[in-house]
Design a protein around this motif. Structure first.
Motif, PDB file in Angstrom:
ATOM      1  N   ALA A  22      -0.363 -10.231   7.718  1.00  0.00           N
ATOM      2  CA  ALA A  22      -0.630 -10.755   6.464  1.00  0.00           C
ATOM      3  C   ALA A  22       0.479 -10.341   5.467  1.00  0.00           C
ATOM      4  O   ALA A  22       1.018 -11.144   4.488  1.00  0.00           O
ATOM      5  N   VAL A  23       0.886  -8.970   5.410  1.00  0.00           N
ATOM      6  CA  VAL A  23       1.741  -8.479   4.340  1.00  0.00           C
ATOM      7  C   VAL A  23       3.340  -8.921   4.793  1.00  0.00           C
ATOM      8  O   VAL A  23       3.797  -9.502   3.694  1.00  0.00           O
ATOM      9  N   PRO A  24       3.890  -8.819   5.956  1.00  0.00           N
ATOM     10  CA  PRO A  24       5.130  -9.451   6.059  1.00  0.00           C
ATOM     11  C   PRO A  24       5.132 -10.866   5.736  1.00  0.00           C
ATOM     12  O   PRO A  24       6.010 -11.551   5.362  1.00  0.00           O
ATOM     13  N   LEU A  25       4.088 -11.740   6.222  1.00  0.00           N
ATOM     14  CA  LEU A  25       4.128 -12.959   6.094  1.00  0.00           C
ATOM     15  C   LEU A  25       4.001 -13.352   4.564  1.00  0.00           C
ATOM     16  O   LEU A  25       4.505 -14.315   4.335  1.00  0.00           O
TER      17      LEU A  25
ATOM     18  N   ALA B  36       9.942 -12.119  11.564  1.00  0.00           N
ATOM     19  CA  ALA B  36       9.468 -11.691  13.056  1.00  0.00           C
ATOM     20  C   ALA B  36       9.300 -10.190  13.262  1.00  0.00           C
ATOM     21  O   ALA B  36       8.384  -9.502  13.590  1.00  0.00           O
ATOM     22  N   ALA B  37      10.628  -9.638  12.842  1.00  0.00           N
ATOM     23  CA  ALA B  37      10.655  -8.041  12.939  1.00  0.00           C
ATOM     24  C   ALA B  37       9.507  -7.483  12.230  1.00  0.00           C
ATOM     25  O   ALA B  37       8.885  -6.334  12.486  1.00  0.00           O
TER      26      ALA B  37
ATOM     27  N   SER C 110       4.526  -4.296  11.393  1.00  0.00           N
ATOM     28  CA  SER C 110       3.010  -4.221  10.738  1.00  0.00           C
ATOM     29  C   SER C 110       2.165  -4.182  12.024  1.00  0.00           C
ATOM     30  O   SER C 110       0.936  -3.518  11.390  1.00  0.00           O
ATOM     31  N   VAL C 111       2.455  -4.385  13.076  1.00  0.00           N
ATOM     32  CA  VAL C 111       1.458  -3.982  14.176  1.00  0.00           C
ATOM     33  C   VAL C 111       1.707  -2.789  15.233  1.00  0.00           C
ATOM     34  O   VAL C 111       0.642  -2.403  15.763  1.00  0.00           O
ATOM     35  N   LEU C 112       3.005  -2.455  15.020  1.00  0.00           N
ATOM     36  CA  LEU C 112       3.487  -1.481  15.934  1.00  0.00           C
ATOM     37  C   LEU C 112       2.797  -0.251  15.769  1.00  0.00           C
ATOM     38  O   LEU C 112       2.385   0.667  16.722  1.00  0.00           O
ATOM     39  N   PRO C 113       2.307   0.359  14.463  1.00  0.00           N
ATOM     40  CA  PRO C 113       1.579   1.506  14.498  1.00  0.00           C
ATOM     41  C   PRO C 113       0.347   1.742  15.669  1.00  0.00           C
ATOM     42  O   PRO C 113       0.036   2.614  15.762  1.00  0.00           O
TER      43      PRO C 113
ATOM     44  N   VAL D   9      10.881  -4.400   6.226  1.00  0.00           N
ATOM     45  CA  VAL D   9      10.302  -3.621   7.301  1.00  0.00           C
ATOM     46  C   VAL D   9       9.375  -2.414   6.542  1.00  0.00           C
ATOM     47  O   VAL D   9       8.386  -2.053   7.320  1.00  0.00           O
ATOM     48  N   PHE D  10      10.258  -1.630   5.776  1.00  0.00           N
ATOM     49  CA  PHE D  10       9.398  -0.424   5.443  1.00  0.00           C
ATOM     50  C   PHE D  10       7.848  -0.956   4.913  1.00  0.00           C
ATOM     51  O   PHE D  10       7.029  -0.198   5.221  1.00  0.00           O
TER      52      PHE D  10
END
Length: 169
Positions: A9-12, A29-30, A35-38, A92-93
């Motif tokens: 939701a945040v990057p979108l 997309a990156a 946002s889900v990688l953690p 990305v941060f």
């Protein structure tokens, strides 16, 4: 934790609010991936890594240091992402760091190690309205999982939608 469905939701939201000229689709997309990688740390459960270990769930990969490393990697690929390095870094941060922030406002777990690897102390925010998501696919597709999604709609997606509808500059 917030669910894997809601962390993007945040990057979108950033992408919609800033516009495709500033946050092109490849960067979006990156950022969604960041946002889900953690939650890659949840694989540690199968490897026998205890939850409270620095490499355990909500440990190092949920930290601001990890978000910084993800952002630096995005900067190295900024040209491929179609954005200036500073924009790739910032988006990305914020996207990677938002993962831990969202998890810190959930109702369960041990908290988030924001300052790992320097400290494994876990934190929650005093206000924790988001129901913690169950870990695992079977547990997620249950009555509890539906309650989590309803909580995330109210506390993540609704505010994100309102913010996304107000373009920035």
């Amino acid at each position: 934790m917030a669910s894997v469905l809601s962390h993007p939701a945040v990057p979108l939201t950033l992408s919609l609010a800033l516009g495709a000229s500033r946050v092109p689709p490849a960067l979006t997309a990156a950022a969604c991936a960041a946002s889900v990688l953690p939650d890659i740390d949840s694989l540690g459960f199968a490897a026998g890594i205890p939850y409270g270990h620095p490499l355990g769930h909500r440990g190092l990969t949920h930290s601001l240091s990890f978000a910084l490393l993800a952002a630096l990697a995005a900067t190295a690929f900024a040209r491929r992402l179609g954005a200036p390095p500073a924009m790739a870094f910032a988006v990305v941060f914020v996207s990677a760091a938002s993962h831990g922030l969202l998890d810190a406002i959930t109702t369960g777990g041990l908290g988030v190690a924001f300052f790992s690897p320097f400290s494994n102390r876990r934190y929650f925010f005093p206000w924790r309205p988001i129901l913690v998501s169950p870990i695992g696919i079977v547990a997620f597709f249950s009555e509890r999982g539906l309650r989590v999604l309803a909580s995330e709609l109210a506390w993540i997606w609704l505010p994100a939608g309102l913010f996304a509808g107000a373009p920035i500059g």
